[in-house]
Design a protein around this motif. Structure first.
Motif, PDB file in Angstrom:
ATOM      1  N   MET A   1       0.853  -1.189   0.000  1.00  0.00           N
ATOM      2  CA  MET A   1       0.000   0.000   0.000  1.00  0.00           C
ATOM      3  C   MET A   1       0.887   1.236   0.000  1.00  0.00           C
ATOM      4  N   ASN A   2       0.650   2.127  -0.953  1.00  0.00           N
ATOM      5  CA  ASN A   2       1.414   3.362  -1.080  1.00  0.00           C
ATOM      6  C   ASN A   2       0.453   4.539  -1.167  1.00  0.00           C
ATOM      7  N   LEU A   3       0.841   5.639  -0.554  1.00  0.00           N
ATOM      8  CA  LEU A   3       0.090   6.891  -0.621  1.00  0.00           C
ATOM      9  C   LEU A   3       0.934   7.921  -1.368  1.00  0.00           C
ATOM     10  N   ASP A   4       0.294   8.661  -2.271  1.00  0.00           N
ATOM     11  CA  ASP A   4       0.984   9.710  -3.024  1.00  0.00           C
ATOM     12  C   ASP A   4       0.151  10.983  -2.986  1.00  0.00           C
ATOM     13  N   GLN A   5       0.828  12.120  -2.796  1.00  0.00           N
ATOM     14  CA  GLN A   5       0.162  13.423  -2.840  1.00  0.00           C
ATOM     15  C   GLN A   5       1.006  14.389  -3.677  1.00  0.00           C
TER      16      GLN A   5
ATOM     17  N   SER B   1       5.303  10.906  -0.825  1.00  0.00           N
ATOM     18  CA  SER B   1       4.981   9.489  -0.993  1.00  0.00           C
ATOM     19  C   SER B   1       5.272   8.742   0.304  1.00  0.00           C
ATOM     20  N   GLU B   2       4.331   7.849   0.679  1.00  0.00           N
ATOM     21  CA  GLU B   2       4.487   7.060   1.888  1.00  0.00           C
ATOM     22  C   GLU B   2       4.212   5.586   1.566  1.00  0.00           C
ATOM     23  N   ASP B   3       5.136   4.740   1.991  1.00  0.00           N
ATOM     24  CA  ASP B   3       4.950   3.291   1.876  1.00  0.00           C
ATOM     25  C   ASP B   3       4.380   2.815   3.208  1.00  0.00           C
ATOM     26  N   VAL B   4       3.070   2.539   3.246  1.00  0.00           N
ATOM     27  CA  VAL B   4       2.374   2.308   4.511  1.00  0.00           C
ATOM     28  C   VAL B   4       2.840   1.031   5.197  1.00  0.00           C
ATOM     29  N   ASP B   5       3.007  -0.047   4.436  1.00  0.00           N
ATOM     30  CA  ASP B   5       3.307  -1.341   5.053  1.00  0.00           C
ATOM     31  C   ASP B   5       4.764  -1.754   4.901  1.00  0.00           C
ATOM     32  N   GLY B   6       5.651  -0.815   4.640  1.00  0.00           N
ATOM     33  CA  GLY B   6       7.075  -1.135   4.581  1.00  0.00           C
ATOM     34  C   GLY B   6       7.494  -1.744   3.265  1.00  0.00           C
ATOM     35  N   HIS B   7       8.756  -2.145   3.201  1.00  0.00           N
ATOM     36  CA  HIS B   7       9.340  -2.630   1.963  1.00  0.00           C
ATOM     37  C   HIS B   7       8.941  -4.075   1.707  1.00  0.00           C
ATOM     38  N   GLU B   8       8.724  -4.370   0.430  1.00  0.00           N
ATOM     39  CA  GLU B   8       8.451  -5.741   0.033  1.00  0.00           C
ATOM     40  C   GLU B   8       9.766  -6.511  -0.128  1.00  0.00           C
ATOM     41  N   ALA B   9       9.669  -7.823  -0.051  1.00  0.00           N
ATOM     42  CA  ALA B   9      10.847  -8.665  -0.186  1.00  0.00           C
ATOM     43  C   ALA B   9      11.425  -8.564  -1.587  1.00  0.00           C
ATOM     44  N   PRO B  10      12.734  -8.795  -1.742  1.00  0.00           N
ATOM     45  CA  PRO B  10      13.336  -8.708  -3.085  1.00  0.00           C
ATOM     46  C   PRO B  10      12.697  -9.647  -4.097  1.00  0.00           C
ATOM     47  N   THR B  11      12.122 -10.752  -3.638  1.00  0.00           N
ATOM     48  CA  THR B  11      11.500 -11.707  -4.564  1.00  0.00           C
ATOM     49  C   THR B  11      10.016 -11.458  -4.772  1.00  0.00           C
ATOM     50  N   SER B  12       9.463 -10.412  -4.157  1.00  0.00           N
ATOM     51  CA  SER B  12       8.032 -10.151  -4.263  1.00  0.00           C
ATOM     52  C   SER B  12       7.672  -9.622  -5.642  1.00  0.00           C
ATOM     53  N   ALA B  13       6.541 -10.089  -6.172  1.00  0.00           N
ATOM     54  CA  ALA B  13       6.061  -9.581  -7.459  1.00  0.00           C
ATOM     55  C   ALA B  13       5.565  -8.152  -7.353  1.00  0.00           C
ATOM     56  N   LEU B  14       5.335  -7.653  -6.144  1.00  0.00           N
ATOM     57  CA  LEU B  14       4.825  -6.299  -5.936  1.00  0.00           C
ATOM     58  C   LEU B  14       5.932  -5.289  -5.659  1.00  0.00           C
ATOM     59  N   ARG B  15       7.171  -5.728  -5.627  1.00  0.00           N
ATOM     60  CA  ARG B  15       8.288  -4.820  -5.358  1.00  0.00           C
ATOM     61  C   ARG B  15       8.457  -3.860  -6.526  1.00  0.00           C
ATOM     62  N   ASP B  16       8.692  -2.577  -6.221  1.00  0.00           N
ATOM     63  CA  ASP B  16       8.888  -1.575  -7.259  1.00  0.00           C
ATOM     64  C   ASP B  16      10.005  -0.627  -6.851  1.00  0.00           C
ATOM     65  N   ILE B  17      10.163   0.458  -7.604  1.00  0.00           N
ATOM     66  CA  ILE B  17      11.283   1.373  -7.374  1.00  0.00           C
ATOM     67  C   ILE B  17      11.212   2.025  -5.996  1.00  0.00           C
ATOM     68  N   ASP B  18       9.997   2.219  -5.447  1.00  0.00           N
ATOM     69  CA  ASP B  18       9.878   2.848  -4.138  1.00  0.00           C
ATOM     70  C   ASP B  18      10.491   1.995  -3.037  1.00  0.00           C
ATOM     71  N   ASP B  19      10.593   0.682  -3.256  1.00  0.00           N
ATOM     72  CA  ASP B  19      11.184  -0.201  -2.254  1.00  0.00           C
ATOM     73  C   ASP B  19      12.703  -0.163  -2.267  1.00  0.00           C
ATOM     74  N   ALA B  20      13.299   0.606  -3.177  1.00  0.00           N
ATOM     75  CA  ALA B  20      14.755   0.742  -3.216  1.00  0.00           C
ATOM     76  C   ALA B  20      15.250   1.834  -2.273  1.00  0.00           C
ATOM     77  N   PHE B  21      14.331   2.614  -1.649  1.00  0.00           N
ATOM     78  CA  PHE B  21      14.725   3.668  -0.733  1.00  0.00           C
ATOM     79  C   PHE B  21      14.853   3.131   0.688  1.00  0.00           C
ATOM     80  N   ASP B  22      15.700   3.770   1.487  1.00  0.00           N
ATOM     81  CA  ASP B  22      15.857   3.378   2.879  1.00  0.00           C
ATOM     82  C   ASP B  22      14.651   3.789   3.713  1.00  0.00           C
ATOM     83  N   SER B  23      14.024   4.913   3.371  1.00  0.00           N
ATOM     84  CA  SER B  23      12.924   5.443   4.165  1.00  0.00           C
ATOM     85  C   SER B  23      11.580   5.106   3.515  1.00  0.00           C
ATOM     86  N   ASP B  24      10.546   4.982   4.357  1.00  0.00           N
ATOM     87  CA  ASP B  24       9.196   4.748   3.848  1.00  0.00           C
ATOM     88  C   ASP B  24       8.488   6.047   3.489  1.00  0.00           C
ATOM     89  N   PHE B  25       9.102   7.188   3.781  1.00  0.00           N
ATOM     90  CA  PHE B  25       8.514   8.486   3.461  1.00  0.00           C
ATOM     91  C   PHE B  25       9.469   9.269   2.570  1.00  0.00           C
TER      92      PHE B  25
END
Length: 446
Positions: free
Chosen positions: A20-24, A47-71
């Motif tokens: 789940m991601n929020l964008d404004q 942008s906020e990643d509500v539920d944290g980073h997805e695993a590297p093998t997750s099909a839902l992983r995207d560029i936002d999961d490459a950041f250290d912060s969820d915000f």
């Protein structure tokens, strides 16, 4: 002061994971009273990643999961504009998108454009400002001039120079006890420099026909040519598009505003691409479009990024089936060299009321792929041979070299449905909602 605000909730879920991601996005523009030639404009993205980073093998992983912060908070653009300081001109200072020229860059710098009779010219300079990494030591410079010798023709010359300084990984191979082929990463800097000049012509051949041609010179040689022709024949009620593109040299990594999450790992071999489309009404409420595309690469191989392919598409659109209702049906076929490709059927139905619209759609895609898989046994034999007798590694290596890969062919059916609604509940305020469900019968699909 005027402005706008967009907020998006993007939620995804599959059998193994959820995201789940929020964008404004906030956009503001201020013009001082009594000074209409001056204005300040800004846009800010959150942008906020509500539920944290997805695993590297997750099909839902995207560029936002490459950041250290969820915000994340970024300035999209923030600049001051001054118009008509020197006749018909525009001066812009600050963070901005450069729309003219050869590179679609965001910079922190200065832009100036001037119109004088049949001539127009622009120039800009500054430091590249990526949304994903601040690169204030990477300059971007550009300029261009255009001339209209007649009412139906325009000639232009554009130039660009950009620098991209990166940190890359140097791979050092060394042997360990249990794995003779392991890696250690040493960080070092690398720098890209791109210089390009383009010569362009726009020509109105007749009332309803337009020609555009461009030749691109880059880094010391001819790099690309483009030719496009579009128009319509009123007597036949036929519209058309024709685009021809030729990549003359091998295209590798280049200056870009994307982050290190995306990098060109190989090179595109020279290729030719031809796209053609025709559009014709079959009746007052039914319209037909047909598209065809051909890509011919100089080197077509599964190990190269570019491939030979043909693409065909047929689109039927139906207006006012009933008052406020329209529909479309599309067929698309990709035929890729090496027994790869896909076939897709898509249908949509939309109904509009005074302030609300509702769209439902369905899509089916038959996907065929061929890839190289790896057999673990030959590599294990090589490792065992090294443990038993290090000097015998060369004797066991041919097993891994000649028998560790195999060609795998896959056939997958992908089904998806969606529903989308738009509600204009107030002036200049709208709520959009979309729900999509996708099912893939592939063996490793979520």
């Amino acid at each position: 002061m005027t402005g706008g605000f967009d907020a998006t909730v993007d939620a995804e879920r599959d059998d193994n994971d959820s995201d789940m991601n929020l964008d404004q996005t906030l956009r503001l523009r201020f013009a001082p009273p009594g000074h209409p030639a001056w204005s300040a404009t800004g846009a800010f993205w959150f942008s906020e990643d509500v539920d944290g980073h997805e695993a590297p093998t997750s099909a839902l992983r995207d560029i936002d999961d490459a950041f250290d912060s969820d915000f994340r908070a970024r300035v999209l653009y923030l600049h001051v504009d001054a118009e008509d300081l020197w006749g018909d001109s525009v001066l812009r200072v600050g963070r901005q998108r450069i729309l003219e020229g050869l590179a679609y860059n965001r910079i922190d710098g200065v832009y100036f454009r001037k119109q004088l009779a049949a001539w127009d010219w622009y120039a800009f300079g500054g430091w590249r400002a990526s949304l994903y990494e601040n690169a204030h030591d990477d300059i971007a410079l550009g300029a261009g001039v255009g001339y209209r010798p007649g009412a139906r023709i325009r000639i232009a010359v554009d130039g660009f120079h950009g620098k991209d300084k990166r940190e890359i990984a140097e791979v050092v191979f060394w042997k360990t006890l249990f794995n003779p082929i392991s890696t250690r990463l040493n960080r070092q800097a690398d720098e890209l420099n791109d210089t390009a000049i383009a010569f362009s012509v726009w020509r109105d051949l007749a009332t309803n026909h337009r020609l555009h041609a461009r030749y691109l010179w880059k880094d010391g040689g001819g790099d690309e040519t483009r030719l496009s022709l579009s128009g319509d024949f009123e007597n036949w009620q036929l519209g058309y598009e024709l685009n021809v593109r030729a990549q003359l040299n091998r295209a590798g990594d280049q200056v870009a505003d994307l982050s290190g999450f995306y990098r060109v790992l190989g090179v595109f071999e020279p290729y030719y691409n031809v796209f053609a489309a025709v559009h014709r009404p079959l009746s007052e409420r039914v319209h037909l479009s047909f598209e065809a595309e051909l890509n011919d690469a100089e080197s077509d191989d599964p190990l190269t990024p570019n491939r030979d392919y043909q693409r065909y598409a047929l689109i039927l659109s139906f207006d006012e089936i009933t008052p406020g209702t329209e529909a479309s049906l599309a067929l698309e076929d990709w035929r890729v060299a090496g027994a790869e490709g896909s076939f897709a059927v898509t249908g949509e139905l939309t109904h509009r009321w005074e302030k609300v619209s509702l769209t439902v759609g369905a899509d089916f895609e038959r996907f065929e792929d061929r890839y190289v898989g790896y057999n673990p046994l030959p590599m294990r034999l090589t490792q065992v041979g090294f443990l038993l007798r290090p000097a015998a590694t060369l004797l066991f290596e041919p097993f891994a070299r000649f028998f560790d890969t195999r060609v795998v062919e896959t056939h997958e059916n992908i089904y998806s449905t969606f529903v989308e609604s738009k509600w204009d509940f107030r002036d200049n305020q709208r709520l959009d909602a979309r729900l999509t469900r996708e099912q893939d019968d592939g063996p490793d699909s979520p």
